[in-house]
Design a protein around this motif. Sequence first.
Motif, short mmCIF file in Angstrom:
data_model
loop_
_atom_site.label_atom_id
_atom_site.label_comp_id
_atom_site.label_asym_id
_atom_site.label_seq_id
_atom_site.Cartn_x
_atom_site.Cartn_y
_atom_site.Cartn_z
N ASP A 1 0.76 -1.18 -0.10
CA ASP A 1 -0.16 -0.74 0.00
C ASP A 1 0.95 1.36 0.42
OD1 ASP A 1 -2.41 -1.67 -0.02
OD2 ASP A 1 -2.55 -1.38 2.34
N THR A 2 1.97 1.24 0.37
CA THR A 2 2.25 2.59 0.49
C THR A 2 3.83 2.42 0.70
OG1 THR A 2 3.38 1.74 3.06
CG2 THR A 2 1.61 3.44 2.38
N VAL A 3 4.79 1.30 0.87
CA VAL A 3 6.35 1.31 -0.21
C VAL A 3 6.06 0.02 -1.23
CG1 VAL A 3 6.52 2.69 1.63
CG2 VAL A 3 7.31 0.09 2.13
N TRP A 4 7.72 0.32 -1.29
CA TRP A 4 8.02 -1.10 -1.68
C TRP A 4 9.54 -1.42 -1.49
CZ3 TRP A 4 12.18 -1.39 -5.41
CH2 TRP A 4 12.75 0.13 -5.87
N LEU A 5 10.12 -2.60 -1.30
CA LEU A 5 11.28 -2.68 -1.10
C LEU A 5 12.13 -3.63 -2.28
CD1 LEU A 5 10.42 -4.54 2.88
CD2 LEU A 5 11.13 -2.23 2.30
N GLY A 6 13.48 -3.50 -2.19
CA GLY A 6 14.57 -3.69 -3.45
C GLY A 6 15.87 -4.62 -2.05
#
Length: 116
Positions: free
Chosen positions: A34-39
């Motif tokens: 909903d708010t962030v993405w992680l890589g």
Amino acid sequence: MHTVRFDEAPAYDAPGHALMKMVRLQGREAGPTDTVWLGVSTIAPGGGTTLDASGVEKIYVVLDGEVALSNGRDEVKLRRWASCRIAPGEGRQLRNDTDQEASILLIMPLPPTPPA
């Protein structure tokens, strides 16, 4: 619940990145968030990014190795578990100046969802 195993995380490319392998752990093509993405980026010796700024906040956490991080004025060397926030509009450049691979976790906000 949505699980992504590291060896199954989708790879992605980004402009201005050299000698780097990047995968998404959550968000975007890795699944719903909903708010962030992680890589996670793995940076080979001599690899890194160009100095560039974006309109969103970025948070980096070094998972392994050593990464030089610059905003164009100041530079820090970060080692395992150290973190750094880059503000919206602030420049950032990552470099691996060592002879060992480094890995870094990136946390970035998603664009706002337009109201329905």
